[in-house]
Motif scaffolding. Structure first.
Motif, PDB file in Angstrom:
ATOM      1  N   PHE A  69       0.835  -1.191   0.000  1.00 33.86           N
ATOM      2  CA  PHE A  69       0.000   0.000   0.000  1.00 33.86           C
ATOM      3  C   PHE A  69       0.878   1.253   0.000  1.00 33.86           C
ATOM      4  O   PHE A  69       1.964   1.252   0.581  1.00 33.86           O
ATOM      5  N   THR A  70       0.367   2.323  -0.598  1.00 34.49           N
ATOM      6  CA  THR A  70       0.963   3.630  -0.323  1.00 34.49           C
ATOM      7  C   THR A  70       0.387   4.081   1.018  1.00 34.49           C
ATOM      8  O   THR A  70      -0.755   3.767   1.359  1.00 34.49           O
ATOM      9  N   TYR A  71       1.185   4.819   1.774  1.00 30.51           N
ATOM     10  CA  TYR A  71       0.781   5.239   3.115  1.00 30.51           C
ATOM     11  C   TYR A  71       1.039   6.729   3.265  1.00 30.51           C
ATOM     12  O   TYR A  71       2.176   7.184   3.218  1.00 30.51           O
ATOM     13  N   LEU A  90      -4.543   4.837   3.192  1.00 28.77           N
ATOM     14  CA  LEU A  90      -3.834   3.707   2.605  1.00 28.77           C
ATOM     15  C   LEU A  90      -4.451   3.381   1.242  1.00 28.77           C
ATOM     16  O   LEU A  90      -5.669   3.248   1.124  1.00 28.77           O
ATOM     17  N   LYS A  91      -3.605   3.273   0.225  1.00 30.00           N
ATOM     18  CA  LYS A  91      -4.088   2.942  -1.114  1.00 30.00           C
ATOM     19  C   LYS A  91      -3.379   1.691  -1.605  1.00 30.00           C
ATOM     20  O   LYS A  91      -2.145   1.629  -1.625  1.00 30.00           O
ATOM     21  N   LEU A  92      -4.154   0.686  -1.964  1.00 24.27           N
ATOM     22  CA  LEU A  92      -3.575  -0.585  -2.404  1.00 24.27           C
ATOM     23  C   LEU A  92      -2.802  -0.414  -3.701  1.00 24.27           C
ATOM     24  O   LEU A  92      -3.310   0.136  -4.679  1.00 24.27           O
ATOM     25  N   ASN A 108       9.395  -2.949  -6.236  1.00 19.97           N
ATOM     26  CA  ASN A 108       9.465  -2.132  -7.442  1.00 19.97           C
ATOM     27  C   ASN A 108       9.684  -0.671  -7.043  1.00 19.97           C
ATOM     28  O   ASN A 108       9.534  -0.309  -5.874  1.00 19.97           O
ATOM     29  N   ALA A 109      10.031   0.159  -8.028  1.00 20.45           N
ATOM     30  CA  ALA A 109      10.341   1.567  -7.753  1.00 20.45           C
ATOM     31  C   ALA A 109       9.165   2.314  -7.137  1.00 20.45           C
ATOM     32  O   ALA A 109       9.354   3.253  -6.353  1.00 20.45           O
ATOM     33  N   ASP A 110       7.941   1.899  -7.473  1.00 18.06           N
ATOM     34  CA  ASP A 110       6.761   2.601  -6.959  1.00 18.06           C
ATOM     35  C   ASP A 110       6.281   2.057  -5.615  1.00 18.06           C
ATOM     36  O   ASP A 110       5.230   2.463  -5.117  1.00 18.06           O
ATOM     37  N   GLY A 111       7.063   1.139  -5.009  1.00 19.09           N
ATOM     38  CA  GLY A 111       6.712   0.582  -3.719  1.00 19.09           C
ATOM     39  C   GLY A 111       5.917  -0.711  -3.785  1.00 19.09           C
ATOM     40  O   GLY A 111       5.732  -1.379  -2.767  1.00 19.09           O
ATOM     41  N   SER A 112       5.436  -1.066  -4.952  1.00 21.02           N
ATOM     42  CA  SER A 112       4.719  -2.325  -5.109  1.00 21.02           C
ATOM     43  C   SER A 112       5.703  -3.490  -5.039  1.00 21.02           C
ATOM     44  O   SER A 112       6.921  -3.295  -5.036  1.00 21.02           O
ATOM     45  N   ILE A 113       5.186  -4.708  -4.970  1.00 16.37           N
ATOM     46  CA  ILE A 113       6.051  -5.883  -4.861  1.00 16.37           C
ATOM     47  C   ILE A 113       5.930  -6.775  -6.093  1.00 16.37           C
ATOM     48  O   ILE A 113       4.877  -6.836  -6.737  1.00 16.37           O
ATOM     49  N   THR A 114       7.031  -7.442  -6.390  1.00 16.73           N
ATOM     50  CA  THR A 114       7.034  -8.418  -7.480  1.00 16.73           C
ATOM     51  C   THR A 114       6.353  -9.694  -6.996  1.00 16.73           C
ATOM     52  O   THR A 114       5.997  -9.824  -5.819  1.00 16.73           O
ATOM     53  N   GLU A 115       6.212 -10.652  -7.879  1.00 11.25           N
ATOM     54  CA  GLU A 115       5.833 -11.994  -7.451  1.00 11.25           C
ATOM     55  C   GLU A 115       7.004 -12.549  -6.643  1.00 11.25           C
ATOM     56  O   GLU A 115       8.122 -12.026  -6.706  1.00 11.25           O
TER      57      GLU A 115
END
Length: 370
Positions: free
Chosen positions: A90-92, A99-101, A138-145
Motif C-alpha cells: 500500500f501507499t501510506y 492507505l491505497k492498495l 518495485n520503484a513505486d513501492g509495489s512488490i514483485t511476485e
C-alpha cells in the motif's frame, strides 16, 4: 522586535513538541470473525493517551501483521487466509492515514503470520506453509511476485502443534547482514545470510540453533545494544536469553518460565518487545493466562522479574509501546479491543488508564511518525 522573535520561537517550539507527541497507530485485523475493513489508522496522543480514528482500508482480507517502510511512505501486510493467502503493498500517507492498495501477490505458502521489509525486499514468514518467501520491491513501492521460497522440513514432539515446520517470524539482525527466523514446528532458530541485491538467492542458510524440545519458538527481539536476543516460546511459555555476535551466531545463555508458580491452565505466549529506552522487556501470554509479564534488563543481558498483570481481555495477540515510552497498548483478538496502559518509565510497571479502542479482532499493532 526581540519579544516577537521570542514569542515566535516559543510557539514554534510548542508546536514541534506537540507534533512529536502524536503518532499514528496502525492496526491489522482478522476480517473473517467479525466486521472489519482490514487495516485501521488512529492518531494517538502520547501525552494524554487519547486517540481518534483517521482512516482505514476499504476492504483487505485479514491483514494481520504489518510492516512500514523506513521512509514512512509504504505499508506491507500479510493477508492471512489459508491456502489463498497473499501479501499486499500500500501507499501510506501518514498525515491523513490514507492507505491505497498498490498490488497483491500470492504469499507462496499458507497463513503468512509475520513480515519485514527494507529498501529492496519484503520477507514473509508462512506459518502453515512452513516457509519463507521473498519479494522484490518495485520503484513505486509495489512488490514483485515471489522471487525466493525457502521450505523448512521437520517436526517436533508435540504431535498436535509440531506435526511439520511452522515458520512464525522473520527479523533482521541489527546490522541487516542476517535474517533470523523462528520455526515453532521444529524448535529451531534459523539464521540466514542476507544478500539484499541478489535476484533469487536473497537468503542463504548460515546455521540453525536448537532450543528446548516441544517449546515452540514464536517471537524474538534484540537488546538495544544488539548483544542479546530474547526469545519467547509459545507452547510451554519458556523465555530464553541468547547471546548474539556480529558473525551471526547465537548461544543459549538462560531459560526461565513466564508462568506464575501457581498457574494452572492453558498457555500461548505471544508477543515480546523491549521498551524504547532498552531497559524493560514485555511479554504477553494468551489462552487461560491472558497477562503481560514485565522484566528489567540488566547490564549483563540477564533479566529480573518486575511484575505480571492481567491484560484485561482475551487473546492478547500483540501489543505496541508508543515511541515516547509513555503508553503500552494491548490488542485482544477475542474480546475485540485494544487496552491502553500507562507505563512508568522508571519501574516499567503498567497501570490501566480505563481507555480502550473498540475494534474487531486486532492482531498486529505498530506506531509510526505522522
Amino acid at each position: 522586535m526581540k519579544r516577537l522573535y521570542i514569542l515566535f520561537f516559543s510557539i514554534l517550539s510548542f508546536m514541534t513538541s506537540n507534533a512529536q507527541n502524536k503518532f499514528n497507530l496502525l492496526v491489522g485485523t482478522y476480517t473473517n470473525t467479525c466486521e472489519s475493513k482490514g487495516i485501521y489508522v488512529y492518531e494517538f496522543d502520547a501525552v494524554s493517551g487519547d486517540f481518534k480514528l483517521k482512516n482505514s482500508t476499504e476492504k483487505s482480507v485479514s491483514p494481520s501483521y504489518l510492516s512500514v517502510s523506513a521512509n514512512n511512505k509504504f505499508l506491507y501486510a500479510v493477508n492471512e487466509n489459508g491456502t489463498q493467502s497473499a501479501v499486499s503493498a500500500f501507499t501510506y500517507d501518514s498525515p491523513t492515514g490514507k492507505l491505497k492498495l498498490l498490488n497483491t501477490n500470492a504469499s507462496l505458502g499458507a497463513d503468512p503470520c509475520h513480515l519485514i521489509n527494507d529498501d529492496k525486499n519484503v520477507i514473509v514468514a508462512n506459518y502453515s506453509g512452513g516457509s519463507i518467501a521473498v519479494f522484490k520491491k518495485n520503484a513505486d513501492g509495489s512488490i514483485t511476485e515471489g522471487q525466493q521460497l525457502i521450505q523448512h522440513e521437520g517436526k517436533g514432539p508435540n504431535a498436535a502443534r509440531q506435526e511439520k515446520a511452522h515458520v512464525h517470524m522473520v527479523v533482521f539482525s541489527p546490522d541487516k547482514k542476517f535474517v533470523l527466523s523462528n520455526d515453532l514446528g521444529e524448535d529451531k532458530i534459523f539464521i540466514y545470510k542476507y544478500n539484499p541485491s541478489s535476484s533469487h538467492e536473497i537468503l542463504t542458510l548460515k546455521e540453525t540453533v536448537d532450543v528446548k524440545k516441544g517449546s515452540g519458538p514464536r517471537h524474538l527481539t534484540f537488546s538495544k545494544d544488539g548483544k542479546f536476543v530474547y526469545l519467547v516460546q509459545e507452547l510451554d511459555a519458556t523465555l530464553t536469553t541468547l547471546s548474539y555476535n556480529k558473525s551471526g551466531s547465537l548461544k543459549v545463555l538462560a531459560e526461565t518460565s513466564i508462568l506464575a508458580k501457581d498457574f494452572k491452565g492453558g498457555t500461548g505466549a505471544a508477543a515480546i518487545k523491549i521498551s524504547p529506552d532498552g531497559k524493560f522487556l514485555y511479554i504477553t501470554d494468551r489462552v487461560d493466562a491472558n497477562n503481560i509479564s514485565v522484566y528489567q534488563i540488566q547490564k549483563d543481558g540477564s533479566i529480573k522479574f518486575v511484575e505480571q498483570e492481567s491484560t484485561l481481555g482475551k487473546g492478547p495477540r500483540d501489543f505496541a509501546i508508543d515511541p515516547t515510552g509513555n503508553y503500552l497498548l494491548v490488542g485482544h483478538q477475542y474480546t475485540n479491543d485494544i487496552i491502553i496502559f500507562k507505563r512508568d518509565k522508571a519501574t516499567g510497571k503498567l497501570t490501566n488508564t480505563g481507555k480502550k479502542i473498540e475494534l474487531c479482532s486486532p492482531v498486529g499493532l505498530i506506531f509510526t511518525k505522522i
